[in-house]
Design a protein around this motif. Structure first.
Motif, short mmCIF file in Angstrom:
data_model
loop_
_atom_site.label_atom_id
_atom_site.label_comp_id
_atom_site.label_asym_id
_atom_site.label_seq_id
_atom_site.Cartn_x
_atom_site.Cartn_y
_atom_site.Cartn_z
N THR A 97 -7.61 0.44 7.27
CA THR A 97 -7.89 -1.01 6.70
C THR A 97 -9.42 -0.90 6.27
OG1 THR A 97 -6.66 -2.03 8.37
CG2 THR A 97 -8.44 -3.40 7.26
N LYS A 98 -9.59 -1.11 4.92
CA LYS A 98 -10.81 -1.14 4.20
C LYS A 98 -11.56 -2.41 4.36
CE LYS A 98 -10.50 3.22 2.61
NZ LYS A 98 -11.56 4.15 2.99
N GLY A 101 -17.51 -7.11 6.90
CA GLY A 101 -16.66 -6.87 7.77
C GLY A 101 -15.14 -7.51 7.58
N ASN A 102 -15.02 -8.22 6.36
CA ASN A 102 -13.89 -8.97 6.03
C ASN A 102 -12.80 -7.57 5.39
OD1 ASN A 102 -14.67 -11.36 6.66
ND2 ASN A 102 -15.77 -11.49 4.57
N ILE A 103 -11.46 -8.09 5.77
CA ILE A 103 -10.73 -6.96 5.05
C ILE A 103 -10.58 -6.80 3.66
CG2 ILE A 103 -8.26 -6.28 4.83
CD1 ILE A 103 -7.84 -7.53 7.71
N ASP A 104 -10.94 -5.85 3.06
CA ASP A 104 -11.15 -5.55 1.66
C ASP A 104 -9.53 -5.34 0.91
OD1 ASP A 104 -12.31 -5.74 -0.90
OD2 ASP A 104 -12.66 -3.52 -0.64
N ARG A 105 -9.01 -4.25 1.68
CA ARG A 105 -7.74 -3.74 1.47
C ARG A 105 -7.46 -3.05 2.37
NH1 ARG A 105 -6.91 0.93 -2.65
NH2 ARG A 105 -8.00 2.59 -1.67
N HIS A 106 -5.70 -2.95 2.06
CA HIS A 106 -5.01 -2.23 3.07
C HIS A 106 -4.79 -0.57 2.46
CE1 HIS A 106 -4.51 -5.93 4.81
NE2 HIS A 106 -4.12 -5.48 5.88
N LYS A 107 -4.95 0.34 2.84
CA LYS A 107 -4.66 1.40 2.37
C LYS A 107 -3.77 2.46 3.38
CE LYS A 107 -7.20 5.47 0.21
NZ LYS A 107 -8.54 6.02 0.10
N ALA A 108 -2.81 3.23 2.65
CA ALA A 108 -1.93 4.06 3.21
C ALA A 108 -1.59 5.46 2.47
CB ALA A 108 -0.41 3.13 3.16
N ARG A 109 -1.71 6.47 3.14
CA ARG A 109 -1.35 7.89 2.78
C ARG A 109 -0.16 8.56 3.30
NH1 ARG A 109 -3.89 7.39 -1.70
NH2 ARG A 109 -5.83 7.34 -1.79
N LEU A 110 0.26 9.22 2.56
CA LEU A 110 1.65 10.08 3.12
C LEU A 110 1.26 11.56 3.27
CD1 LEU A 110 4.53 9.99 4.06
CD2 LEU A 110 4.97 10.40 1.65
N VAL A 111 1.05 11.93 4.29
CA VAL A 111 0.52 13.44 4.49
C VAL A 111 1.43 14.26 5.16
CG1 VAL A 111 -2.04 12.47 4.88
CG2 VAL A 111 -0.55 12.65 6.63
N ALA A 154 0.79 -1.12 -0.08
CA ALA A 154 -0.20 -0.10 -0.16
C ALA A 154 0.87 1.25 -0.01
CB ALA A 154 -0.90 0.03 0.98
N MET A 155 2.00 1.23 0.86
CA MET A 155 2.69 2.36 0.72
C MET A 155 3.54 2.53 -0.53
SD MET A 155 4.49 2.07 4.72
CE MET A 155 6.08 1.68 4.08
N LEU A 156 3.83 1.65 -1.09
CA LEU A 156 4.41 1.61 -2.53
C LEU A 156 3.67 2.25 -3.53
CD1 LEU A 156 7.01 -1.46 -2.55
CD2 LEU A 156 7.53 0.72 -2.38
N SER A 157 2.47 1.63 -3.50
CA SER A 157 1.43 2.23 -4.48
C SER A 157 1.15 3.80 -4.33
CB SER A 157 0.04 1.46 -4.11
OG SER A 157 -1.04 1.93 -4.88
N GLU A 158 1.24 4.24 -2.94
CA GLU A 158 0.95 5.44 -2.63
C GLU A 158 2.21 6.32 -3.29
OE1 GLU A 158 -0.55 9.40 -0.73
OE2 GLU A 158 -1.40 7.46 -1.93
N LEU A 159 3.41 5.98 -3.17
CA LEU A 159 4.32 6.74 -3.59
C LEU A 159 4.39 6.85 -5.04
CD1 LEU A 159 7.32 5.51 -1.32
CD2 LEU A 159 6.28 7.67 -1.27
N GLU A 160 3.86 5.48 -5.73
CA GLU A 160 3.82 5.46 -7.33
C GLU A 160 2.88 6.37 -7.65
OE1 GLU A 160 3.17 1.52 -8.23
OE2 GLU A 160 5.30 0.87 -7.76
#
Length: 75
Positions: A52-53, A58-68, A18-24
């Motif tokens: 965590t989305k 209630g199952n984990i759909d995806r992990h989301k990371a944001r750089l603010v 998720a972090m790499l996706s945010e940076l890209e």
């Protein structure tokens, strides 16, 4: 969740992805560019925000990371 908690959790691979996706995404959208810091200036810090989305069940759909940016430190 902090950065240290994310990288030491059992889902660290998902958080890293998720972090790499945010940076890209930031690079592709030309959100910022690296420049030399002028003398007498202080850099604005940043931090990772993790979420965590979940789906309707209630199952984990995806992990989301944001750089603010920590804009509140700006004068």
């Amino acid at each position: 969740m902090s950065y240290n908690e994310a990288i030491t959790s059992e889902h660290y691979e998902k958080w890293l992805e998720a972090m790499l996706s945010e940076l890209e995404s930031m690079e592709a959208n030309k959100v910022w560019e690296l420049v030399e810091l002028q003398q007498g200036m202080k850099p604005i810090g940043c931090k990772w925000v993790f979420k965590t989305k979940r789906d309707l069940k209630g199952n984990i759909d995806r992990h989301k990371a944001r750089l603010v940016a920590k804009g509140f430190t700006q004068q």
